[in-house]
Design a protein around this motif. Structure first.
Motif, PDB file in Angstrom:
ATOM      1  N   ALA A 333      -4.114  -5.581  -0.810  1.00  0.00           N
ATOM      2  CA  ALA A 333      -3.048  -6.042  -0.725  1.00  0.00           C
ATOM      3  C   ALA A 333      -2.640  -6.663  -1.951  1.00  0.00           C
ATOM      4  CB  ALA A 333      -3.076  -7.279   0.411  1.00  0.00           C
ATOM      5  N   TRP A 334      -1.130  -6.287  -2.356  1.00  0.00           N
ATOM      6  CA  TRP A 334      -0.736  -6.755  -3.519  1.00  0.00           C
ATOM      7  C   TRP A 334       0.667  -7.654  -3.158  1.00  0.00           C
ATOM      8  CZ3 TRP A 334      -3.344  -2.353  -3.051  1.00  0.00           C
ATOM      9  CH2 TRP A 334      -4.011  -1.961  -4.066  1.00  0.00           C
ATOM     10  N   TYR A 335       0.566  -8.677  -3.960  1.00  0.00           N
ATOM     11  CA  TYR A 335       1.814  -9.618  -3.706  1.00  0.00           C
ATOM     12  C   TYR A 335       3.017  -9.102  -4.850  1.00  0.00           C
ATOM     13  CZ  TYR A 335       4.319 -13.800  -3.611  1.00  0.00           C
ATOM     14  OH  TYR A 335       5.413 -14.842  -3.738  1.00  0.00           O
ATOM     15  N   VAL A 336       4.200  -9.185  -4.202  1.00  0.00           N
ATOM     16  CA  VAL A 336       5.196  -8.644  -4.941  1.00  0.00           C
ATOM     17  C   VAL A 336       6.051 -10.047  -5.599  1.00  0.00           C
ATOM     18  CG1 VAL A 336       7.699  -7.446  -4.863  1.00  0.00           C
ATOM     19  CG2 VAL A 336       5.414  -6.996  -3.271  1.00  0.00           C
ATOM     20  N   GLU A 345       4.206 -18.585  -7.949  1.00  0.00           N
ATOM     21  CA  GLU A 345       2.714 -18.697  -7.734  1.00  0.00           C
ATOM     22  C   GLU A 345       2.540 -17.564  -6.748  1.00  0.00           C
ATOM     23  OE1 GLU A 345       4.823 -21.144  -7.217  1.00  0.00           O
ATOM     24  OE2 GLU A 345       4.161 -22.372  -8.969  1.00  0.00           O
ATOM     25  N   LEU A 346       1.155 -17.080  -6.770  1.00  0.00           N
ATOM     26  CA  LEU A 346       0.545 -15.703  -5.835  1.00  0.00           C
ATOM     27  C   LEU A 346       0.659 -16.441  -4.459  1.00  0.00           C
ATOM     28  CD1 LEU A 346      -0.777 -13.101  -5.820  1.00  0.00           C
ATOM     29  CD2 LEU A 346      -2.937 -14.530  -5.804  1.00  0.00           C
ATOM     30  N   GLY A 347       1.380 -15.781  -3.759  1.00  0.00           N
ATOM     31  CA  GLY A 347       1.304 -16.125  -2.220  1.00  0.00           C
ATOM     32  C   GLY A 347       2.560 -17.261  -1.735  1.00  0.00           C
ATOM     33  N   ALA A 362       1.103   0.953  -3.538  1.00  0.00           N
ATOM     34  CA  ALA A 362       1.933  -0.407  -3.167  1.00  0.00           C
ATOM     35  C   ALA A 362       3.263  -0.567  -4.098  1.00  0.00           C
ATOM     36  CB  ALA A 362       0.735  -1.493  -3.929  1.00  0.00           C
ATOM     37  N   LEU A 363       3.362  -0.152  -5.246  1.00  0.00           N
ATOM     38  CA  LEU A 363       4.492  -0.124  -5.773  1.00  0.00           C
ATOM     39  C   LEU A 363       5.558   0.625  -5.205  1.00  0.00           C
ATOM     40  CD1 LEU A 363       6.025  -0.995  -8.518  1.00  0.00           C
ATOM     41  CD2 LEU A 363       5.139   1.076  -9.616  1.00  0.00           C
ATOM     42  N   THR A 378       0.725  -8.003  -7.983  1.00  0.00           N
ATOM     43  CA  THR A 378      -0.629  -8.706  -8.303  1.00  0.00           C
ATOM     44  C   THR A 378      -1.580  -8.414  -7.137  1.00  0.00           C
ATOM     45  OG1 THR A 378       0.769 -10.247  -9.809  1.00  0.00           O
ATOM     46  CG2 THR A 378      -1.731 -10.903  -9.234  1.00  0.00           C
ATOM     47  N   GLN A 379      -2.691  -7.645  -7.257  1.00  0.00           N
ATOM     48  CA  GLN A 379      -3.597  -7.460  -6.147  1.00  0.00           C
ATOM     49  C   GLN A 379      -4.326  -8.801  -5.786  1.00  0.00           C
ATOM     50  OE1 GLN A 379      -6.295  -4.346  -6.679  1.00  0.00           O
ATOM     51  NE2 GLN A 379      -7.005  -4.394  -4.336  1.00  0.00           N
ATOM     52  N   ASP A 380      -4.325  -9.217  -4.655  1.00  0.00           N
ATOM     53  CA  ASP A 380      -5.213 -10.144  -4.199  1.00  0.00           C
ATOM     54  C   ASP A 380      -6.543 -10.273  -4.917  1.00  0.00           C
ATOM     55  OD1 ASP A 380      -6.783 -12.323  -2.671  1.00  0.00           O
ATOM     56  OD2 ASP A 380      -5.428 -12.044  -0.944  1.00  0.00           O
ATOM     57  N   PRO A 381      -7.052 -11.463  -5.231  1.00  0.00           N
ATOM     58  CA  PRO A 381      -8.205 -11.306  -6.045  1.00  0.00           C
ATOM     59  C   PRO A 381      -9.506 -11.599  -5.153  1.00  0.00           C
ATOM     60  CG  PRO A 381      -7.201 -13.536  -6.360  1.00  0.00           C
ATOM     61  CD  PRO A 381      -6.225 -12.418  -5.825  1.00  0.00           C
TER      62      PRO A 381
END
Length: 866
Positions: A333-336, A345-347, A362-363, A378-381
């Protein structure tokens, strides 16, 4: 599996999963989503863990009276004395101390701390209590019961946090608060307590996380405490409350403390954004697959674990599949992040996530959703829970989601074998995902093996230093080598010392080389121990020594068969010597018991059957009893010798194939050494040979009964040898057999060769019941129809013999009395089935006849020495 590759696995390397694309397909089918919830957090691993990875320990704090109250005087007298001396009697509260990873000293639990929150507007204060006083740094409310009149004037009021000035609303919550417990006021920390989390949602409270991922106080906890480990902060907060005069005391408190089963860290409830899978409908189908008797699709063996299956699946929750580890499949999963987003911030935005098999995909997906906008991904770490990745294993290895030939041919599979401790972790997840993604259950049967513990019954763990590496049992290791493994681990000094002492006590000479076969056989033989195996290495050593006996049996056979021996196409037991008929008959029974036990997954019973036949019937009896055929020049033994050779070859061929699943390596090696039938194409390996099956015409119950009588007589004669002088023990002795019936007499006469050979006798004379008993002999009553005598060269100890006979007669009389009492009891004939009654009558008659035989032996002894 415990044994790994050295234990004999057969692997198909072509059938391997295809990683990310499989997981995406599985996640999409399983309907997953991201949510902010409370999770079980392991501060040592810095990851969320599932509910079933949390173990609970019962903590019992204690209250210790002061010195004046603990003397020998009564409490009232002591208090009177202490009052007269203006002494204030105080109690000391002491919790339970536990070792927590990352802390040098043990941490105290089981202490309830009371403290006061000042109320806004000078209304005084309100007292609350907690076992985790450090969490007050994240409190966002105080709850009271709406009907509690003590606090009715505080409805809608606020308390003031003493360290940061935060206003805490006084809220009414009848669900959480019990007005009869404690002060009736409860501190609310929505971000760090499951119950408070629900209160926070009901009352729309702030959720303030005060911990970093490694369990330290973050900036939300205040600069004074920031950076402190949570249990150090507990001490610091207590001191700070005391300095402000808000600390109201402590008392002992029983509690359940959640511990991570892997690290033994104290689990911290933390609010985290995680990915979840809804399991309700999947769990219902998995539940029915086992519990619905009308349409049962999966059988769980042993059946005792069905209750465990029912308990887990009836109480299923959403599955948190996020893990904060460095190993595993990274969540696809990638955050846009958009250029014009206010929050970067992520999420920060729930609708900015896209799922794809790689960043390029994903792009492309993100560009469709946010058309024309500048963005970065940014991919979920986080990584997926290992049990999710492994949950699709039965499908992934067969080519799913493609409709492959392997999938059509082999899905669903037949049997899953695993440990009972991961029945829910893995088995239930595979069933849920198998039904959801594959349409049917992934396997028809589940066999759950016991968990292996050390010889003392203790759970093996790295922290205890009692882990037994199967490779060390297979290859052997010195005591120094065992110590070296501990030293290379992560035990602290005290744990290392205790672990080394344990190893020195259990393995003073290290662990001898046992081989994979002996270990495998031992573990299978242990499976009757239900849910755990207390592994004694000496038992494994015993089976290694038995492997040597197998080698000796083959060496004996090869020496007697000869280089030009050709195995028979078939054999006819009826024309063979008695011993050959017998070994084939009991081989049939061993095959029957082994096969039926394997089919019912009773592996311990299977090992017992094959072991008993090999050791006690083939090696101890048959191989010994046929030796005269090869050592004697008696012309009558010519045909018997050939029959013995053929029978020996048939027994070894069947016996090795029967034993092969339990001991694959040694049986393969030995089977390759056996002569092969020339008319038939020899199989390349024993593992592709047919498993033995019963040959009906080999069974001979009459022969088996006769050999049972022979065996009993031989055991009685052998027991005499232990009492002989050392110089006579290895010499052949003269024996006599006194028979009460003609039938028994004929059997003993016809089996003189077998009795003499097995009993190491120089001669055997058969007497009838009318013959005078021989003088100067030791006597043993074999059964009601047979007694055996051994001639002695020296003087017989009459008193010792008399005492032995009387003791045996007392035992038999006691059995007779007990059986007679039972049969004469009121209502016996009405309650007991006819068959059981008949068996009891026969048993009583046999005991009475044995008593007569012993009495006759006693009288003979008396006559000889009167």
């Amino acid at each position: 599996m415990l044994i790994a590759a050295d234990g004999g696995q057969s692997l198909h390397w072509r059938r391997r999963g295809r990683g990310q694309s499989l997981l995406i397909a599985a996640l999409e089918e399983a309907r997953w989503w991201r949510d902010l919830r409370l999770v079980n957090w392991d501060c040592f691993l810095r990851t969320a863990i599932s509910d079933i990875e949390v173990e609970y320990v019962e903590i019992k704090g204690k209250t210790i009276p002061c010195g004046c109250c603990s003397s020998t005087k009564s409490t009232n007298e002591n208090h009177k004395e202490s009052t007269s001396e203006n002494h204030k009697c105080e109690e000391k509260v002491e919790g339970e101390f536990l070792k927590v990873p990352g802390y040098e000293n043990e941490v105290e639990f089981g202490v309830l701390t009371s403290f006061a929150y000042p109320l806004e507007g000078g209304l005084g204060d309100i007292v609350v209590a907690t076992t985790r006083v450090e969490t007050m740094l994240g409190d966002t409310a105080i709850a009271i019961h709406p009907d509690d009149q003590r606090y009715s004037h505080l409805h809608g009021k606020f308390a003031i946090h003493p360290f940061n000035g935060r206003k805490l609303p006084i809220i009414c919550d009848a669900i959480l608060v019990d007005p009869k417990f404690g002060t009736g006021a409860v501190k609310i920390t929505p971000a760090h307590d499951p119950n408070d989390f629900e209160v926070g949602k009901r009352h729309n409270l702030d959720f303030i996380n005060i911990f970093t991922d490694d369990g330290r106080i973050n900036s939300n906890g205040g600069m004074v405490f920031a950076g402190m480990p949570r249990f150090k902060a507990r001490e610091a907060v207590t001191v700070a409350l005391q300095e402000k005069g808000l600390h109201k005391g402590v008392k002992a408190h029983e509690m359940r403390l959640g511990i991570c089963s892997r690290t033994k860290d104290v689990v911290e409830p933390m609010i985290k954004p995680q990915w979840y899978v809804n399991c309700s409908s999947m769990a219902a189908e998995a539940f029915d697959a086992v519990m619905n008797d009308e349409s049962k699709k999966i059988e769980i063996i042993p059946k005792q674990y069905i209750a465990e299956w029912k308990r887990w699946l009836e109480n299923i929750r959403d599955w948190c599949v996020s893990r904060q580890l460095w190993w595993g499949h990274q969540i696809p999963a990638w955050y846009v992040t958009l250029e014009d987003d206010e929050l970067k911030e992520l999420g920060a935005f729930k609708d900015h996530w896209v799922v794809a098999r790689n960043e390029e995909a994903a792009l492309l997906e993100a560009s469709k959703i946010f058309d024309g906008k500048k963005l970065r991904l940014t991919q979920d770490p986080d990584v997926l829970d290992t049990w999710f990745s492994s949950g699709i294993f039965p499908l992934s290895v067969l080519g799913w989601p493609d409709d492959s030939e392997d999938l059509k041919a082999f899905y669903p599979t037949s049997v899953l074998e695993t440990g009972h401790d991961i029945l829910f972790f893995w088995v239930a997840r595979m069933v849920m995902l198998g039904i959801k993604l594959g349409g049917v259950v992934p396997f028809r049967k589940v066999y759950l093996h016991p968990m292996i513990r050390d010889a003392h019954g203790h759970k093996m763990s790295k922290s205890s230093g009692n882990v037994i590496d199967p490779l060390e049992v297979i290859s052997g290791i010195t005591l120094e080598g065992l110590h070296k493994r501990l030293e290379d681990g992560n035990l602290d000094i005290s744990q290392l010392k205790d672990a080394k002492e344990g190893q020195a006590k259990d393995f003073p000479n290290g662990i001898p080389e046992c081989g994979a076969d002996a270990l495998r056989f031992a573990l299978l033989s242990y499976t009757a121990q239900s849910d755990k195996i207390n592994l004694d290495i000496q038992r494994v050593v015993g089976y290694r020594q038995w492997c040597n006996k197998l080698w000796n049996a083959i060496r004996f056979a090869m020496s007697k068969l000869g280089d030009d021996y050709t195995p028979p196409l078939n054999i006819v037991p009826d024309i063979m010597p008695f011993s050959c008929q017998w070994i084939l008959s009991v081989l049939n029974k061993a095959i029957t018991k082994t096969v039926s036990s394997l089919e019912s997954y009773e592996f311990s019973a299977a090992t017992e059957a094959v072991y008993a036949w090999w050791r006690y019937q083939l090696c101890d009896v048959f191989i010994e009893v046929i030796k005269p055929y090869f050592t004697s020049n008696d012309p009558s033994f010519v045909h018997a010798r050939r029959f013995a050779q053929d029978t020996l070859w048939v027994c070894l061929d069947n016996g090795l194939r029967l034993l092969h699943p339990f001991m694959p390596y040694v049986t393969e090696e030995l089977w390759q050494r056996l002569p092969a039938r020339k008319e038939y194409a020899t199989k390349e390996s024993i593992m592709i040979c047919e498993y033995p099956s019963v040959v009906e015409f080999w069974t001979n119950e009459r022969v088996e009964r006769e050999m049972d009588l022979v065996d009993s007589a031989v055991k009685s004669l052998r027991s005499f040898r232990d009492l002989l002088p050392a110089k006579e023990k290895n010499e052949r002795q003269t024996a006599l057999a006194r028979c009460q019936t003609n039938e028994i007499s004929e059997i003993i006469k016809s089996r003189e060769l077998e009795i003499s050979t097995l009993g190491a006798l120089s001669s055997l004379k058969v007497l009838s019941k009318d013959d005078a008993a021989p003088a100067g002999c030791k006597v043993s009553v074999v059964n009601e129809d047979l007694s055996v005598f051994l001639k002695l060269r020296g003087t017989l100890n009459a008193e010792a013999e008399r005492e032995k006979l009387m003791k045996k007669m007392e035992e038999i009389q006691k059995q007779c009395d007990g059986l007679s009492k039972m049969m004469n009891a009121s209502g016996y004939k009405e309650k007991v089935p006819q068959k059981i009654h008949k068996d009891n009558v026969d048993k009583l008659a046999t005991l009475m006849q044995e008593l007569v035989s012993f009495e006759q032996a006693r009288q003979i002894l008396e006559q000889q020495f009167s």
